[in-house]
Design a protein around this motif. Sequence first.
Motif, PDB file in Angstrom:
ATOM      1  N   ASN A  25       0.830  -1.207   0.000  1.00 13.47           N
ATOM      2  CA  ASN A  25       0.000   0.000   0.000  1.00 13.47           C
ATOM      3  C   ASN A  25       0.865   1.258   0.000  1.00 13.47           C
ATOM      4  O   ASN A  25       0.623   2.211  -0.742  1.00 13.47           O
ATOM      5  CB  ASN A  25      -0.889   0.036   1.240  1.00 13.47           C
ATOM      6  CG  ASN A  25      -2.031  -0.947   1.128  1.00 13.47           C
ATOM      7  OD1 ASN A  25      -2.339  -1.419   0.030  1.00 13.47           O
ATOM      8  ND2 ASN A  25      -2.638  -1.284   2.245  1.00 13.47           N
ATOM      9  N   THR A  26       1.889   1.248   0.878  1.00 13.65           N
ATOM     10  CA  THR A  26       2.741   2.424   0.975  1.00 13.65           C
ATOM     11  C   THR A  26       3.434   2.679  -0.353  1.00 13.65           C
ATOM     12  O   THR A  26       3.535   3.817  -0.805  1.00 13.65           O
ATOM     13  CB  THR A  26       3.783   2.240   2.098  1.00 13.65           C
ATOM     14  OG1 THR A  26       3.117   1.860   3.283  1.00 13.65           O
ATOM     15  CG2 THR A  26       4.549   3.525   2.337  1.00 13.65           C
ATOM     16  N   PHE A  29       0.976   4.114  -2.703  1.00 10.50           N
ATOM     17  CA  PHE A  29       0.647   5.466  -2.244  1.00 10.50           C
ATOM     18  C   PHE A  29       1.753   6.440  -2.626  1.00 10.50           C
ATOM     19  O   PHE A  29       1.512   7.508  -3.186  1.00 10.50           O
ATOM     20  CB  PHE A  29       0.449   5.468  -0.721  1.00 10.50           C
ATOM     21  CG  PHE A  29       0.201   6.836  -0.165  1.00 10.50           C
ATOM     22  CD1 PHE A  29      -1.064   7.387  -0.170  1.00 10.50           C
ATOM     23  CD2 PHE A  29       1.249   7.607   0.338  1.00 10.50           C
ATOM     24  CE1 PHE A  29      -1.301   8.648   0.328  1.00 10.50           C
ATOM     25  CE2 PHE A  29       1.024   8.877   0.830  1.00 10.50           C
ATOM     26  CZ  PHE A  29      -0.258   9.397   0.821  1.00 10.50           C
ATOM     27  N   ARG A  58     -13.098  -0.073  -1.296  1.00 11.62           N
ATOM     28  CA  ARG A  58     -11.637  -0.252  -1.184  1.00 11.62           C
ATOM     29  C   ARG A  58     -10.883   0.655  -2.155  1.00 11.62           C
ATOM     30  O   ARG A  58      -9.960   1.363  -1.780  1.00 11.62           O
ATOM     31  CB  ARG A  58     -11.247  -1.703  -1.449  1.00 11.62           C
ATOM     32  CG  ARG A  58     -11.802  -2.681  -0.430  1.00 11.62           C
ATOM     33  CD  ARG A  58     -11.359  -4.085  -0.775  1.00 11.62           C
ATOM     34  NE  ARG A  58      -9.935  -4.255  -0.531  1.00 11.62           N
ATOM     35  CZ  ARG A  58      -9.447  -4.726   0.617  1.00 11.62           C
ATOM     36  NH1 ARG A  58     -10.264  -5.060   1.585  1.00 11.62           N
ATOM     37  NH2 ARG A  58      -8.147  -4.849   0.776  1.00 11.62           N
ATOM     38  N   PHE A  89      -8.778   4.258  -1.160  1.00 12.18           N
ATOM     39  CA  PHE A  89      -7.368   4.471  -1.455  1.00 12.18           C
ATOM     40  C   PHE A  89      -7.179   5.749  -2.263  1.00 12.18           C
ATOM     41  O   PHE A  89      -6.321   6.582  -1.967  1.00 12.18           O
ATOM     42  CB  PHE A  89      -6.804   3.264  -2.224  1.00 12.18           C
ATOM     43  CG  PHE A  89      -5.310   3.258  -2.282  1.00 12.18           C
ATOM     44  CD1 PHE A  89      -4.571   2.705  -1.248  1.00 12.18           C
ATOM     45  CD2 PHE A  89      -4.639   3.824  -3.364  1.00 12.18           C
ATOM     46  CE1 PHE A  89      -3.195   2.710  -1.281  1.00 12.18           C
ATOM     47  CE2 PHE A  89      -3.259   3.838  -3.402  1.00 12.18           C
ATOM     48  CZ  PHE A  89      -2.534   3.275  -2.360  1.00 12.18           C
ATOM     49  N   VAL A 124      -7.561   8.718  -0.063  1.00 10.57           N
ATOM     50  CA  VAL A 124      -6.393   8.955   0.775  1.00 10.57           C
ATOM     51  C   VAL A 124      -5.313   9.680  -0.028  1.00 10.57           C
ATOM     52  O   VAL A 124      -4.711  10.652   0.440  1.00 10.57           O
ATOM     53  CB  VAL A 124      -5.883   7.609   1.332  1.00 10.57           C
ATOM     54  CG1 VAL A 124      -4.478   7.752   1.824  1.00 10.57           C
ATOM     55  CG2 VAL A 124      -6.795   7.123   2.422  1.00 10.57           C
ATOM     56  N   VAL A 183      -4.593   9.822   7.251  1.00  9.71           N
ATOM     57  CA  VAL A 183      -5.209   8.565   6.826  1.00  9.71           C
ATOM     58  C   VAL A 183      -5.853   7.862   8.007  1.00  9.71           C
ATOM     59  O   VAL A 183      -6.957   7.337   7.926  1.00  9.71           O
ATOM     60  CB  VAL A 183      -4.136   7.647   6.202  1.00  9.71           C
ATOM     61  CG1 VAL A 183      -4.759   6.331   5.784  1.00  9.71           C
ATOM     62  CG2 VAL A 183      -3.488   8.335   5.030  1.00  9.71           C
ATOM     63  N   THR A 189      -9.658   7.074   7.262  1.00  8.77           N
ATOM     64  CA  THR A 189     -10.138   5.715   7.004  1.00  8.77           C
ATOM     65  C   THR A 189      -9.770   4.740   8.107  1.00  8.77           C
ATOM     66  O   THR A 189     -10.282   3.621   8.127  1.00  8.77           O
ATOM     67  CB  THR A 189      -9.526   5.169   5.700  1.00  8.77           C
ATOM     68  OG1 THR A 189      -8.115   5.036   5.905  1.00  8.77           O
ATOM     69  CG2 THR A 189      -9.782   6.090   4.543  1.00  8.77           C
ATOM     70  N   SER A 249      -7.114  -1.923   3.222  1.00  3.69           N
ATOM     71  CA  SER A 249      -6.830  -1.306   1.922  1.00  3.69           C
ATOM     72  C   SER A 249      -6.060   0.008   2.046  1.00  3.69           C
ATOM     73  O   SER A 249      -5.430   0.438   1.089  1.00  3.69           O
ATOM     74  CB  SER A 249      -8.119  -1.088   1.139  1.00  3.69           C
ATOM     75  OG  SER A 249      -8.996  -0.318   1.916  1.00  3.69           O
ATOM     76  N   THR A 250      -6.124   0.690   3.196  1.00  5.50           N
ATOM     77  CA  THR A 250      -5.308   1.899   3.341  1.00  5.50           C
ATOM     78  C   THR A 250      -4.411   1.795   4.568  1.00  5.50           C
ATOM     79  O   THR A 250      -4.126   2.768   5.235  1.00  5.50           O
ATOM     80  CB  THR A 250      -6.185   3.163   3.453  1.00  5.50           C
ATOM     81  OG1 THR A 250      -7.087   2.988   4.542  1.00  5.50           O
ATOM     82  CG2 THR A 250      -6.955   3.430   2.196  1.00  5.50           C
TER      83      THR A 250
END
Lengths: 350, 347, 365
Positions: free
Chosen positions: B123-124, B127, B203, B207, B210, B282, B286, B293-294
Amino acid sequence: MSTAIAFLTRRKGGKFWHWTDIVTWVWLIGGLIVMFGPAVWLTFSSFKTPAGLAEFPPSLLPYVTQQVRVEGYEKPLPLFNAKLADGSTRVLAEVRRIGIVSQMVDPKAPGEIIKVRIGDREPVREISFATENYTQPFMQFDFFRYLWNSVFVTVTATLITLIVNSMAAFALSKYEFKGRNAAMLVILATLMVPLSVILVPLYSIISSVGLFNSLWGVILPTVATPTGVFILRQYMLTIPDELIDAARMDKASEWQIYWRIIVPLTAPALAVLAIFSVVWRWNDFLWPLIVLSRRELYTLQVGLSIYSGELNVQWHYILAMTVVTMIPVVLVFIFLQRFITTGIAGSGLK
Amino acid sequence: MAQPKPPSERPAAPQRHDWLSVLLQPVHLVMGLADYPLRYLQKKTGIGGMAAFFLAPNMLIFAIFVLLPLVINLIYSVTGGSALFLDERSFVGADQYRQIFDCTNYLDPMSCQEDAFWTAVGNTFWFVVLQVSLMILVSLITALILNRELIGRSFWRAVFFFPVLLSPVVVGLIWRWILQRQGLLNSMLYPLGFEPYTWLSDRTFAFAAVVGVSIWAHMGFYTLILLAGLQAIPKDLYEAAEMDGTKPARIFWRITLPLLMPNLLVVIVLALIKAVQVFDEVFVLTGGGPGTSTLFLTQYIYETGFVSLPRNAGLAAAASILMGLVLVVLTLLQLGIARKNENKGKR
Amino acid sequence: MGSITLSNIQKSYGAVHVLHDINLAIEEGEFVVFVGPSGCGKSTLLRVIAGLEKVTGGDLKINGTRVNDVSAADRGLAMVFQSYALYPHMTVRQNLAFGLENSGMPKPEIATRIAEAARMLEIDSYMDRRPGQLSGGQRQRVAIGRAIVRRPTAFLLDEPLSNLDAELRVSTRAEIAALHARLKSTMIYVTHDQVEAMTLANRIVVMRAGRIEQVGTPLDLYNEPANRFVAGFIGAPHMNFIEAEVAGSSPDGLTLRAGDGTLIPVALEGTALKTGEAVSLGVRPQHIDLANGDLSSGLAASVRMVEALGSETVIHAETLGQKLLAIVPGQRRLVAGETITLSWKNAPLHLFGADGLRIGTAQPR
Ligand SMILES: Nc1ncnc2c1ncn2[C@@H]1O[C@H](COP(=O)(O)OP(=O)(O)OP(=O)(O)O)[C@@H](O)[C@H]1O
Ligand SMILES: [Mg+2]
């Protein structure tokens, strides 16, 4: 007036609007809406009653249905514009609702009950600011404590930051000594160490010195900011050394030189650091969240996030408290924005 | 003695900040009293001793709250158990790291023992890629626009800067409020025929939100730096190019962009460093969900070390050291770029 | 009270030796000027005396007491800095009071001292301004005032006039001289302007590369420079040096041969110079005159350039195979390329050996 418009819409040369002018203004106006809109929307919402908040689609301004006291009824009754069977419209108060039929009375002649289909009536609405959203959290919940904690942390941490950083910057800019470069290197290196990397061990240090669940545990790890030392030192380097020599000839002690000469002359840089520090400390979240686990110690940020994370979010209070949390930052923005932007543009710090 | 006439008789300074000096009276008193012991100290230790005295508080705090934690972090990462005090922890060597890297298939986080860690890493990563690239693009466009001949430039600059000052919690709450079911977004889409939707339970959208929110919150900062860079480009370069009849696009690619490059690189690395650590807004927006998912790295560290029971300080420490390594690489990159820019400036 | 004695003072920054073995005794009430080219260590020496720099060797005594380890604050000296170093955030009055407050002087006493200094320096009218609101000359006065109120053992002044314009410099110079006459305290003054040095000093200390070249009264230095460096440094424009060698000697003098072979007979008693030794012959431009066509008593020279200053004429000439500067009184009609005859009939001719040291003052023969 027309000259004002001409002035405001002045463009890069030429008589006609170039497409880039259009893009520019679309971008800017769009930016204005996107950047300010959400906060403005939140602020308007914060004045709505829970009923007003539940409305969909929502109105911009906080409306409530007007109510009247009618003789013979204990509670105030909501007012409606009702379309009657004969086609006329009258202002009536609703007594109760049964299915799709509403039983209404004329507030002036409360004797007779008039039945109106609910589709034929419109509430009479007035703008009303639900200030209890603001007063209640302070009186019934702990928000006053949170506010006080936030203020305490912000002010104390900023004062300590200013003193500790300026002393270090003084030593690093005006004295020659062994290990000066090493100290400078350590400070620069700590710029690389963000809080998120040392979260766990920092927590254990704080607890082992008994600062867990203490506002000082929030304050102390934040006060030796490397950025602060850095900008203050840069500024102090511009103060001529002869001033310090002169003060020494004037029998000033080193402490007096610091306090009577260096600090006043560094005032502009100290002001910038103070502004930054206030914003930083006011906005701090993760570290207070870890250190503070007792409700009465929460800062506004922690309190807000905990309350907003509850299952049954009381949005009317949360929104109002969010606005309260925003206020100092908005004030800084309005009055000191110029300082900050030039500070950032000059040093690239945040 | 004859008094020479000064070139211009300037008026005497009005006494400014009177209230400030009144406010500072007690402070002055305290600082004045502090002088007595400190004079004594200076007598004993000399000027060098005073330098140490001035440096000491800052360095002490550094040592206790930054350097010491770094060391303890290393120790944590090679010891196990749920105890917090070092002497109650047993040495486990590289077990924490082994646990993190225990995967059957490195491309699938679910196949790892610490699937949450790898989910957070994935995720990171996405992101960072999305947020940084989009944010730099938006900031660059904004900076270019603000760099035009513009009425009220400082006003417009302030407009884009506003969210930068807001606290992450406030940012998170503002957008949670807008994206909720009865929120502003739904009510704007409603007239167009869309049914209200709980965006943050989706989901993909969560994301995207975010990423978008964090761009919204931080772009002003990068715009500011880029704008400063743009304004440092000498105007006569543009004038010369215009005299030559160079097309605007060509001016951008051949003059603006190359000259802005040093700033742009710094800004990109700075944004990367910040993006890797994404957490606060974040967490409020969320909470890492829906599902994971985040979930990002910092939140993983936070939850492993503080929220989940039993606490696993060792695992959290190991994870934070891995993250720290990434940050060190990025910071060294930044310093390298900064040095290169400096050298260029000298030449 | 106010004697300062330096014996074998050394100062080095790490491996950089800035002062080498400085010996100097300054009497009470004396006005001593340090001169020398830029970077020779004048400021460093002054700062060493002030206590702002620690010596790395030697002894420093003030009024007979060794003060090597006494801090600047406790040496009882006052300093006037080149940049004035006034505290920008304080008013003139506060600037003057700062040092007195630090020494714990009672308020009324401070007030009288400041008033006295203000009257003396005529700065009363801007006592409540800040330095930023003063002209250069006014700042200069305040800087001196800050030193005066302290009633120091000695005043140390580091190029105090260098930031003033030429006119103001001349008038302030006179004021400083008057101040010294009035206060009668020891003053040490650093400058690289030799006119300042000549007009102000009781004694001048000429320094070069961290060493003292010569100490003496202004006229001593002018008339009997100890070496070629001092000779060239004191006096404006610089002394002319004619490189020559000894062609022959007689009991009452020497015959020198210049670069182009011209023989120059000079009168000089008691020298041990041998034939063939290299010497240089120094003659100040002011001591050279035009000989009206009388070739027998002069040097043939060609004019390279003429600067007419009205009261005097500066002639850049070429003779004896080298350039020579002459300053003659009055206005002369000369053009470049013209051939003239120069004469130094009564001029003192300074003779320096190959090592640069003074041999003696000769007379032309
Ligand atoms: N802190 C220092 N570290 C190393 N060298 C220094 C330091 N301060 C001065 N010097 C050197 O000492 C020498 C003497 O410096 P000083 O300032 O005394 O010269 P000065 O005679 O006052 O010259 P000026 O007429 O230009 O003021 C110079 O060569 C200088 O480079
Ligand atoms: Mg000097």
